[in-house]
Every structure is written in C-alpha cells, then in structure tokens.
Design a protein around this motif. Structure first.
Motif, short mmCIF file in Angstrom:
data_model
loop_
_atom_site.label_atom_id
_atom_site.label_comp_id
_atom_site.label_asym_id
_atom_site.label_seq_id
_atom_site.Cartn_x
_atom_site.Cartn_y
_atom_site.Cartn_z
N ILE A 70 54.93 95.69 21.77
CA ILE A 70 54.37 97.05 21.86
C ILE A 70 55.41 97.96 22.47
CG2 ILE A 70 52.50 98.44 22.85
CD1 ILE A 70 50.73 95.98 22.64
N ARG A 71 56.00 98.79 21.63
CA ARG A 71 57.09 99.65 22.08
C ARG A 71 56.59 101.04 22.43
NH1 ARG A 71 62.15 96.98 21.85
NH2 ARG A 71 61.48 94.89 21.32
N GLY A 72 57.27 101.67 23.36
CA GLY A 72 56.90 103.04 23.74
C GLY A 72 56.94 103.15 25.24
N ILE A 88 51.29 104.89 14.02
CA ILE A 88 52.54 104.14 14.07
C ILE A 88 52.84 103.45 12.73
CG2 ILE A 88 53.72 102.27 15.31
CD1 ILE A 88 51.65 103.40 17.60
N ARG A 89 51.78 103.04 12.03
CA ARG A 89 52.03 102.41 10.72
C ARG A 89 52.72 103.42 9.79
NH1 ARG A 89 47.32 100.88 9.38
NH2 ARG A 89 47.49 98.70 10.00
N GLU A 90 52.26 104.67 9.84
CA GLU A 90 52.85 105.71 8.99
C GLU A 90 54.30 105.97 9.39
OE1 GLU A 90 51.04 109.55 9.34
OE2 GLU A 90 52.22 110.37 7.70
N SER A 147 43.35 104.79 12.89
CA SER A 147 44.04 103.86 12.02
C SER A 147 45.53 103.76 12.38
CB SER A 147 43.86 104.36 10.60
OG SER A 147 44.69 103.68 9.76
N GLY A 148 46.03 102.55 12.44
CA GLY A 148 47.46 102.32 12.62
C GLY A 148 48.00 102.59 14.02
N VAL A 149 47.14 102.65 15.05
CA VAL A 149 47.67 102.93 16.40
C VAL A 149 48.15 101.68 17.11
CG1 VAL A 149 46.50 105.09 17.02
CG2 VAL A 149 45.29 102.91 17.28
N GLY A 150 47.84 100.51 16.54
CA GLY A 150 48.29 99.27 17.17
C GLY A 150 47.14 98.46 17.77
N LYS A 151 45.93 98.61 17.22
CA LYS A 151 44.77 97.89 17.80
C LYS A 151 44.98 96.37 17.71
CE LYS A 151 41.72 100.08 15.15
NZ LYS A 151 42.58 101.10 14.51
N GLU A 152 45.52 95.94 16.56
CA GLU A 152 45.69 94.49 16.41
C GLU A 152 46.76 93.98 17.39
OE1 GLU A 152 45.68 92.96 12.48
OE2 GLU A 152 46.36 90.97 13.11
N LEU A 153 47.80 94.78 17.60
CA LEU A 153 48.84 94.36 18.55
C LEU A 153 48.24 94.18 19.95
CD1 LEU A 153 52.12 96.37 17.87
CD2 LEU A 153 51.60 93.99 17.35
N1 LIG Z 1 53.51 100.32 20.09
C1 LIG Z 1 53.97 99.73 18.98
N2 LIG Z 1 55.21 99.24 18.95
C2 LIG Z 1 55.70 98.68 17.82
N3 LIG Z 1 55.02 98.57 16.68
C3 LIG Z 1 53.77 99.03 16.66
C4 LIG Z 1 53.17 99.63 17.80
N4 LIG Z 1 51.92 99.98 17.49
C5 LIG Z 1 51.74 99.64 16.21
N5 LIG Z 1 52.84 99.08 15.70
C6 LIG Z 1 53.03 98.61 14.33
O1 LIG Z 1 52.28 99.53 13.50
C7 LIG Z 1 51.59 98.82 12.48
C8 LIG Z 1 50.10 99.02 12.65
O2 LIG Z 1 49.65 98.36 13.82
P1 LIG Z 1 48.23 97.62 13.91
O3 LIG Z 1 47.93 96.90 12.63
O4 LIG Z 1 48.20 96.87 15.17
O5 LIG Z 1 47.32 98.92 13.97
P2 LIG Z 1 45.74 98.98 13.84
O6 LIG Z 1 45.31 100.07 14.75
O7 LIG Z 1 45.16 97.62 14.05
O8 LIG Z 1 45.58 99.43 12.34
P3 LIG Z 1 44.21 99.50 11.48
O9 LIG Z 1 43.43 100.65 12.03
O10 LIG Z 1 44.70 99.78 10.10
O11 LIG Z 1 43.55 98.19 11.63
C9 LIG Z 1 52.00 97.37 12.63
O12 LIG Z 1 53.11 97.14 11.78
C10 LIG Z 1 52.43 97.24 14.08
O13 LIG Z 1 53.37 96.23 14.26
#
Ligand SMILES: Nc1ncnc2c1ncn2[C@@H]1O[C@H](COP(=O)(O)OP(=O)(O)OP(=O)(O)O)[C@@H](O)[C@H]1O
Length: 575
Positions: free
Chosen positions: A256-258, A474-476, A286-292
C-alpha cells in the motif's frame, strides 16, 4: 546591456537651447557662437528650426526639424530622417532633447557591434549546439556544439543549404521554418548512435518568418546510463521478489503506497481493527484499494501463509452462488464435477474469507451467509453432513448498504453482523499528494513489466495527473500510467498520451484544456483542501523554475528554507 532597453531614450542628446517665439530680441549670431557646441532650436509660429552658422559665410542657417515623441519605437525613428536631419524629442509636449541622423547612425552601429559581441559570446559559451537558417534554408550560424554533435565543420556548412548535409525528413528546423512549429525538449534520434533533445523556434520579423533556430543537446550518454540503471533496477526488483518469496516481509502494508495523512490514518485504524477477531466491513469507492486493505488485515491476523479466499459477490451468477461458496457433493446436480467440489468457505479454513462487493449479493444468499457467520457451519449443496469451519470474514463494498437496506435489497441483520468494525478507505481526490508516489511506483513496476526503461516523468505530465479527478481512483491511475509507459517513445513519457482532458494547461498539440480542477463546479472539497492543492502547484512550479533548488525556491517565495521543507512535507511533496 544597453541594447536590451527598448525605445529611443539612449539616443537622445540634451545639450540644446530652445527659443520659443520672441526671437527678435535675441542676438542669434552671438548666442550660437557663445553656446557652441550646444544645438540651438527655434520654435516660431508653429515651425521648428535648428540653427547654426555657415562655415564659409558665417551666416545663420535655418533648417526645419521634425518633432517626435519620446515613446516613438526605435525602428520607426529612421523614417523621420527622410523629412529632416534633426529630430526634436518631446515628452508629453515638453521638449527634452534631440536626435540627429549622424549620431543616431553611429550609435546604432555601436549597438550592433555590442550585440554581436554578446551574441557571439553566448554562442561560444553554450554547450548545446545552435543552428540558425534563413528563409532560404541556408545556414547562418553553426556553433562549436553543432560541430561536435554532427561532425561537420563550420566553414564547410556556413552559407550552404542545410539540406545538403542532412536528410530533409529528419530536420525539425525545416518544419519550424515552414509552419512556425516550436519544439521544447523533444527527444529525437538524430542518428543510430545519437539521441538529442531539441528546442526549436521560428524567427519572426514583422509577423513574417525569416528563419529558424534550433538547439540540440546530446543526451546519448544519459540514455545509456539510464538504460544501465534500468537493468540494475530490474535485477534488484527480481532479486527482491525472490527474497520476499523466501523470507516474506513482515510489513503487511508493504504494497500500500502513499504518504498522505488520510492514508496513514486509515492504515492506523486498520492495524487496530486487525487486532480483533471480529468481522470487518471495508467501505470505499471503486479502485481505492479495499482488497489490498483486506489482505493487510489478513496478513496481520492470520499471517501470509494462511489462505485468503476472495469472492466477488457481484460477479457470480445467482444460480451458482451457493455451490461456489459452500461447494457441492458428488453428483449434486447435473453438469457438476463428478468428484464434488470444495466451496470458498471450506478453502478459507484457518484464514480469511473476503466477501468483495457484498452489496451485490443476492438476497436469498444473504440469509445463508448470515447463518454461516452465526454458526460457522454449513451444508455443501447436495450434502447431508454439516461442515464446521473456522475462518475470519472481511467484507467490502462501494455501495451505501444503509440505503440498500431501505430499498429492501440488503438484510439489516447481515449488515450489523458484518459491520462490527468498519473501515473507510479515502478516495484519491481526498489524498492527491499520494498521486506522486503512486505514479512513480507504478512507473517503476510497469516499466519493468514491459521491459521499457523510462527516463522519468516531466512536471507537466505530473501536474496533469495531479489535477485529474480520478473517478476510478488508484486502479484508474495505474491504468493511465500503464498506457503512458506502453506508448512512451525512447523512454519518454508524452503528455499527448494522457487519455483525459487536461485542466488549465497548454498542450503542444493544441488539445483543448479547461479550468484548473480547484475551480471545477463538481469540486466538493473544502476550502482548505483546495488551497492546499493550489499551494502545492505553486511550490512545484517554483521548484521547477529553480531546477529543484530549495534555497532559491524558498527565497523566491519569501519563506525560510525550513518553512518550505515543512510545507512540502505537509503537502506530501517529495523532499
Ligand atoms: N495504496 C496503493 N498502493 C499501491 N497500489 C494500490 C494502492 N491502492 C490500490 N492499489 C492498486 O489499485 C488496484 C485496485 O485496488 P483494489 O482492487 O484493492 O481496489 P478495490 O477498492 O478493491 O477495487 P473494487 O472496488 O473494484 O473492488 C490494484 O491493482 C491495487 O494493487
């Protein structure tokens, strides 16, 4: 440097006497003699004269003279000499001096020489090549830098058409001459073994292009060094991956970068939440890094080697949901695997079941999941034996579950079961300072993935990324960086490859721009957040102007260096 001062002031002489009307009372003859070498002017009945004594006859000679304003442009002065040899200069009606044709020509010649001296010294001083052609494509200037880069000697090329020496297709200078296009820091492969950075500009005179100037800097060795650095980095990256496999890192947030305070706050809350065994619900766009974050919770609670099983509740068709989650017994339904199949819950035994997009789970499944969470037991599809399994649950959603409850699309009891502890992952627009680190991180990662060394990213591109709204978060951002790397040329990231409209920025290809994001109507951020973005822009711009020199930047902004460091730190700018 006198010649840089525009206007005619430096040509005006003020050793003069002006007699207005009533000249009958003056002994002109003795006045001219006694006041010599001052010039004597007379204004009588609206006529202006300069008077002097004839050398041969000692008679007074009256010559008419023209009146010009002190604000007359230098290039217009000579046209007045058609009417008279002496020009009487006034400033708002008051006569302040005169210019005569002889002095004017002499001083112009001096100024020309001065300019030549400066001009030649500038050309001799710069390392980069400088080439100038006239409107006939003939070479007017060819510096030592150009001799070194292109191995053509000055006497051989001066005065000759540049096309005698270089391939027309490869000449930015000709394009500049023909259509007035300017280039700035454009990378160009001049020969197989030569890469240069080009700046070129047309030379305009009276709105006509009369020539073109190009300056080239040889960056071949920088590119070679960069490529070497890139291969070293690639090796380190791969070694790092191997080491991580053998000795997994104990930092669960490593991916998790930032650096923003919003992200740091979320990480701290996650650490606290992960000290409990309880169910965690992660909210975020969407794409904020929830899975991370779900994985980080898992790594803290269960360790990296325990199973982390993710289910995307929005992607499984309703009919398959139950068998996907609970598995099925041998021959449970037609088309099923004859041997039966373990469900996700069973696979998550001793680890984490990650229920992503929980808001999309069909209602009829919600009740079954609720029972599973309450009792930790379930029947596989077609099975008669209940299976007991121990696992933790993390769920995530970008939907407003309370709203879904009101619409009777989500069970309230399940909501409270999942939402024992909740975490909110802030969207990128609330932590724009993370964009810089994330961009560099993705550039590094993706350039290695595609084996495309990148020489860095310009402030212009970074500014465009900082100003974008990032609805896909972040995905975008990652996708955009991927695109920039894929379309990069010779390691150069191009602003033209940015796939969205760029705010308030002039683009080389004339693409339309709009207002800076702080003025966007859709911007809902607080005054403070917008001011911070503005402040960040100012600092980045000044740093760019000062070539990254913090002391000069601080001086320019009239703050101490310590204050500048503090502000940069606070704004998440790399120091
Ligand atoms: N803080 C971060 N540092 C590095 N990479 C990140 C970070 N946050 C998200 N990403 C990258 O952005 C992409 C989307 O992250 P992730 O799938 O965790 O988001 P999500 O919120 O679960 O998305 P969704 O809403 O589509 O389920 C992934 O490729 C992930 O590795």
């Amino acid at each position: 440097m006198a010649f840089f001062q525009s206007g005619i002031k430096k040509f005006i002489r003020n050793d003069f006497i002006l007699l207005e009307n009533k000249i009958e009372d003056v002994d002109l003859h003795s006045l001219i003699k006694s006041e010599s070498p001052k010039k004597v002017f007379i204004i009588n009945e609206g006529q202006r004269y300069v008077v002097h004594l004839s050398d041969s006859t000692d008679q007074i000679i009256f010559s008419t003279c023209t009146r010009i304003s002190v604000n007359t442009e230098l290039e217009d002065v000579s046209s007045f000499f058609d009417k008279s040899e002496t020009l009487l200069v006034h400033d708002g009606g008051n006569f302040i001096g005169y210019i005569n044709a002889f002095d004017f020509t002499k001083q112009l010649a001096n100024t020309y020489q001065e300019m030549q001296a400066y001009f030649q010294t500038i050309l001799d001083t710069i390392d980069a090549s400088c080439t100038v052609i006239d409107s006939n494509e003939s070479v007017l200037i060819w510096t030592e830098g150009a001799e070194k880069i292109f191995s053509v000697k000055k006497p051989d090329i001066i005065g000759k058409p540049i096309t005698n020496f270089f391939n027309t297709d490869n000449l930015a200078l000709l394009k500049t001459l023909k259509d007035g296009t300017s280039l700035h820091h454009s990378q160009h492969k001049a020969r197989e073994d030569l890469v240069v950075l080009i700046n070129s500009s047309p030379v305009y005179l009276n709105k006509q292009i009369i020539g073109a100037v190009v300056s080239e800097t040889d960056i071949t060795s920088q590119i070679r060094l960069n490529n070497e650095l890139y291969s070293a980095t690639e090796k380190v990256f791969n070694l790092e991956k191997e080491v991580n496999k053998l000795m997994p890192t104990d930092d669960p947030f490593k991916l998790i970068r930032g650096n923003s305070s919003a992200l740091k706050r979320t990480i701290n809350m996650t650490k606290k939440a992960a000290t409990t065994e309880t169910n965690i619900l992660i909210h975020g766009e969407s794409g904020v890094g929830k899975e991370l974050f779900a994985k980080a919770v898992h790594n803290i609670r269960e360790g990296q080697n325990a199973p982390f099983v993710a289910i995307n509740c929005g992607a499984i068709p309703s009919a398959l949901f139950e068998s996907e989650i609970f598995g099925y017994e041998r021959g449970a339904f037609s088309g099923a695997d004859q041997k039966g199949k373990k469900g996700k819950v069973e696979l998550a035994k001793g680890g984490t079941l990650f229920l992503d997009e929980i808001g999309e789970m069909p209602l009829e499944m919600q009740v079954k999941i609720l029972r599973l969470l309450q009792e930790r037991k379930f029947y596989p599809v077609g099975g008669t034996k209940e299976i007991e399994v121990d696992f933790r649950v993390v769920a995530a959603t970008n939907r407003d579950l309370k709203e879904l409850i009101k619409e009777v699309k989500f069970r309230e009891d399940l909501y409270y079961r999942l939402n024992v502890v909740s975490l909110e992952i802030p969207p990128l627009r609330k932590r724009p300072e993370d964009i810089i680190e994330l961009t560099h991180y993705f550039l590094y990662e993706i350039s290695i993935k595609y084996k495309r060394p990148i020489h860095g990213i310009s402030q212009t591109v970074m500014r465009a990324l900082l100003q974008h709204d990032w609805p896909g978060n972040i995905r975008e951002l990652k996708n955009v960086v991927e695109r920039l790397v894929v379309f990069s040329d010779e390691g150069e990231i191009k602003i033209e490859d940015i796939p969205f409209e760029i705010n308030g920025m002039e683009l080389p290809n004339g693409r339309k721009t709009s207002y800076p994001s702080i003025f966007n109507e859709s911007d809902n951020r607080s005054l403070n957040e917008r001011l911070q973005e503005f402040e960040k822009e100012i600092i980045m711009k000044e740093l760019e102007k000062e070539d990254g020199n913090k002391l000069s930047c601080a001086k320019k902004l009239q703050v101490t260096r310590a204050t500048l460091y503090n502000r940069m730190n606070k704004l998440g700018l790399k120091i």
